[in-house]
Design a protein around this motif. Structure first.
Motif, mmCIF file in Angstrom:
data_model
loop_
_atom_site.group_PDB
_atom_site.id
_atom_site.type_symbol
_atom_site.label_atom_id
_atom_site.label_comp_id
_atom_site.label_asym_id
_atom_site.label_seq_id
_atom_site.Cartn_x
_atom_site.Cartn_y
_atom_site.Cartn_z
ATOM 1 N N ASP A 170 0.537 -1.273 0.132
ATOM 2 C CA ASP A 170 -0.055 0.073 -0.162
ATOM 3 C C ASP A 170 0.825 1.195 -0.114
ATOM 4 O O ASP A 170 2.076 1.198 0.235
ATOM 5 N N TYR A 171 0.199 2.508 -0.016
ATOM 6 C CA TYR A 171 1.112 3.524 -0.160
ATOM 7 C C TYR A 171 0.391 4.831 0.597
ATOM 8 O O TYR A 171 -0.729 4.795 0.792
ATOM 9 N N THR A 184 -5.283 3.201 6.149
ATOM 10 C CA THR A 184 -3.880 2.657 5.886
ATOM 11 C C THR A 184 -2.952 2.674 7.084
ATOM 12 O O THR A 184 -2.246 1.603 7.418
ATOM 13 N N LEU A 188 -1.422 -0.761 8.895
ATOM 14 C CA LEU A 188 -0.011 -0.774 9.128
ATOM 15 C C LEU A 188 0.421 -1.318 10.567
ATOM 16 O O LEU A 188 1.047 -2.103 10.839
ATOM 17 N N ILE A 193 -0.571 -4.551 6.239
ATOM 18 C CA ILE A 193 -0.028 -4.144 5.201
ATOM 19 C C ILE A 193 1.544 -4.818 5.467
ATOM 20 O O ILE A 193 2.242 -4.374 6.446
ATOM 21 N N ILE A 196 4.924 -0.896 2.891
ATOM 22 C CA ILE A 196 4.245 0.604 2.884
ATOM 23 C C ILE A 196 5.115 1.336 2.146
ATOM 24 O O ILE A 196 6.401 1.326 2.378
#
Length: 650
Positions: A170-171, A184, A188, A193, A196
């Motif tokens: 993911d970003y 997100t 995290l 995730i 990242i």
């Protein structure tokens, strides 16, 4: 040449002590009077200053060595599977860099490796493999990038490469709304995730990792000091991999060694073609031709215009030039979603030309773009231009880079040199020469911190290097003895250099190599040979270029070998006169050398193995005298048998 035109002649066996002065281009070095101690004082002053800087570097290195990191498990089938699915073939340097990175990750102290590779040489692939390796061991990886677009680009690359594997990527950047960001970050922290990717927002307080195993920093030179400090705090326990395309000259490698290891990716991927670079004046006809040439072969064009205020106007000027093409523009102050759409539309070929600021500079990878036009190129720095040029030519098509600038004759010196450098160095992997040239143009200023840029101009770059290396050596042997125990044990190099004084003819004769600069360069190359293989290679090369090798040159090769042996055995000076060889030991009676196994082995050799040598003391000097020595070959034989004996006794 000294002040008042005094001249000092240098013995050939000491030629390696002469270094070229490279400060800021055009700066004249200050010349001191012969016999005055100004130069030595300056060197000492520099050394004490440099020691302070090096001390901090080594301290950082020390804390990292002392800390226990996480030792990753060796590769399993998933890792092999990932590497096999790479659609290109690894270049040799790429495989070596990958192997180095894995080795560091599998060791228990935290990794800190810098991977230098030119633009488009496959550094991202090395990062993907490292990130995947950490995920296989159940940890998370963070990829830190300087720009919003690059974060998004990397996200797409990682996602595409890892789509068949059980990892979530993911970003975080400003393309996301506050709500999405919050989600997100929560995932995290829960460990949902694995990888990242984000801009410096990743360094914020609100980012919490469940179990971070690897930090990848892309284009580190783009981050500010405050961000770097923040990265450092993360870095002391986590494996850290830094990628950069603007490489540092090889000599700086050891100075940075205080903090990190280095891998260099120098080989371009197969089928790459060098980018044709041209500097020209702004001319609408030429611009139109360049754009149509590219679009007619099915490609797209970047037009770099680095002022947000005039971007829309520039786009409409181009629209007027090429009415049948679709032209879009993008810059960093647009709304997140709008910028993202523009870039995505460009990738999906909805625009033929994208007019933008240098936000595309680092890492944007769109293989269909093969022409880049940079307006007002004289306002960019060298590494920026090199990076911008690296945005094209990322497939097997011939790429073009046009740098638009006012006529060269009207530009300031530095700008003109920058543009000419880029035009000259357009081959693949030329980032290295460009960085070296950058050093020449700007002067090697700030290497380790802001404090030492003043000395650079006074003593020149190579001398500074020498002093820096000496300072690091001394610190390792004094304040950080414990930490570098193993390294010091490995290299009992009590002597740094050995001067050889003989009454024989040992040189490269004028009638053999007529050019004086060529002779000097050969002397210097001979001196810098580390291994026997390198010496043999130079021997072949000289014979090949200049014909059969005369006796004085053969003796020169033997002398170089003798010097290497003498340094290993701990001799500071050797003189061969009237068939008697005198080898002088270190000039300090309190030196730890006299306690070392090397010295004791030499004593036992003299007692049991030879009759032609004995020890002698004259005043404070302690020396070894060998009789009946009738040439350098005999010296080499004696030193070799002595060295073999010493090695056996260790």
């Amino acid at each position: 040449m000294y002040k008042d035109s005094d001249i000092l002649y240098v013995n050939i066996s000491s030629l390696h002590k002469i270094a070229k002065y490279s400060g800021k281009e055009g700066a004249v070095p200050k010349v001191n009077k012969l016999g005055s101690d100004v130069w030595n004082r300056l060197k000492e002053k520099t050394k004490s200053k440099v020691k302070e800087i090096a001390f901090d570097l080594i301290k950082l290195y020390a804390t990292r060595k002392a800390q226990q990191g996480f030792a990753h498990a060796p590769d399993n089938y998933l890792q092999t599977e990932l590497e096999a699915s790479f659609i290109y073939e690894d270049t040799p340097d790429q495989s070596k860099a990958t192997a180095d990175v894995k080795k560091d990750m599998e060791s228990s102290s935290p990794m800190d490796r810098l991977v230098c590779g030119d633009v488009g040489f496959g550094k991202t692939e090395v990062a993907i493999r490292a990130a995947f390796k950490t995920c296989v061991d159940g940890k998370q990886a963070a990829v830190l990038v300087p720009t919003t677009i690059l974060a998004f680009q990397h996200y797409k690359t990682f996602k595409e490469r890892l789509k068949d594997f059980p990892v979530t990527v993911d970003y975080l950047n400003r393309f996301k709304s506050a709500k999405q960001k919050k989600e997100t970050l929560q995932k995290l922290a829960e460990g949902k995730i694995d990888i990242i990717i984000g801009t410096h927002g990743l360094l914020g307080k609100e980012t919490v990792f469940k179990d971070l195993g690897l930090l990848v920093v892309d284009e580190e030179q783009k981050f500010g000091v405050a961000h770097k400090e923040k990265i450092k705090t993360l870095r002391s326990t986590v494996d850290c991999l830094t990628l950069t395309a603007t490489p540092i000259p090889r000599t700086l490698q050891f100075s940075l060694m205080g903090a990190r290891d280095l891998s260099i990716i120098n080989t371009p991927p197969p089928n790459r073609q060098p980018i044709q670079t041209e500097v020209m004046v702004y001319n609408e006809d030429q611009i139109r031709d360049a754009i149509y040439f590219e679009t007619e072969r099915g490609g797209q064009v970047f037009f770099i215009y680095n002022r947000i205020a005039g971007l829309a106007e520039m786009a409409s000027i181009l629209k007027g030039l090429c009415p049948d093409l679709s032209i879009g523009y993008a810059h960093g102050q647009m709304e997140g979603h709008e910028l993202e759409e523009r870039i995505l539309d460009f990738i999906d070929r909805r625009y033929d030309v994208l007019v933008c600021t240098n936000i595309v500079e680092s890492g944007v990878d769109i293989p269909s773009v093969n022409t880049i036009i940079v307006n007002n190129a004289h306002q960019f720095g060298l590494s920026d231009l090199h990076q911008l040029r690296g945005r094209v030519g990322r497939s097997n098509k011939k790429a073009f880079c046009y740098l638009l600038a006012p006529p060269l004759s009207t530009l300031p010196n530095d700008s003109r040199k920058r543009l000419q450098t880029l035009e000259q160095h357009s081959d693949l992997g030329s980032g290295f020469q460009i960085a070296m040239r950058d050093l020449d143009i700007r002067g090697a200023g700030n290497l380790l911190g802001g404090e030492q840029s003043g000395f650079m101009a006074e003593i020149g770059f190579e001398m500074y290097q020498k002093i820096l290396n000496e300072a690091i050596r001394e610190l390792k042997r004094s304040d950080f003895k414990e930490l570098f125990k193993e390294e010091i044990a490995k290299q009992d190099d009590f002597v740094q250099d050995c001067t050889i004084d003989t009454d024989l003819e040992i040189l490269i004769p004028d009638d053999y190599v007529s050019s004086i600069t060529e002779r000097l360069s050969l002397y210097q190359r001979l001196d810098s040979c580390e291994t026997e293989e390198e010496l043999v290679e130079i021997h072949h090369e000289i014979a090949d270029r200049f014909g059969p090798i005369p006796k004085p040159v053969e003796d020169l090769f033997v002398t170089v070998r003798c010097r290497k042996l003498a340094i290993e055995l701990g001799f500071e000076k050797m003189s061969l006169k009237d068939q008697t060889l005198r080898c002088f030991f270190i000039n300090r009676p309190d030196s730890p050398y006299f306690e070392s196994t090397t010295f004791h082995s030499i004593l036992s050799y003299l007692q049991t193995e030879t009759r032609q040598a004995h020890l002698k003391q004259t005043g404070r000097l302690f020396l070894l005298v060998v009789n009946e020595v009738n040439g350098m070959e005999t010296v080499h034989r004696f030193l070799s048998s002595l060295n073999n004996w010493v090695q056996k006794k260790r």
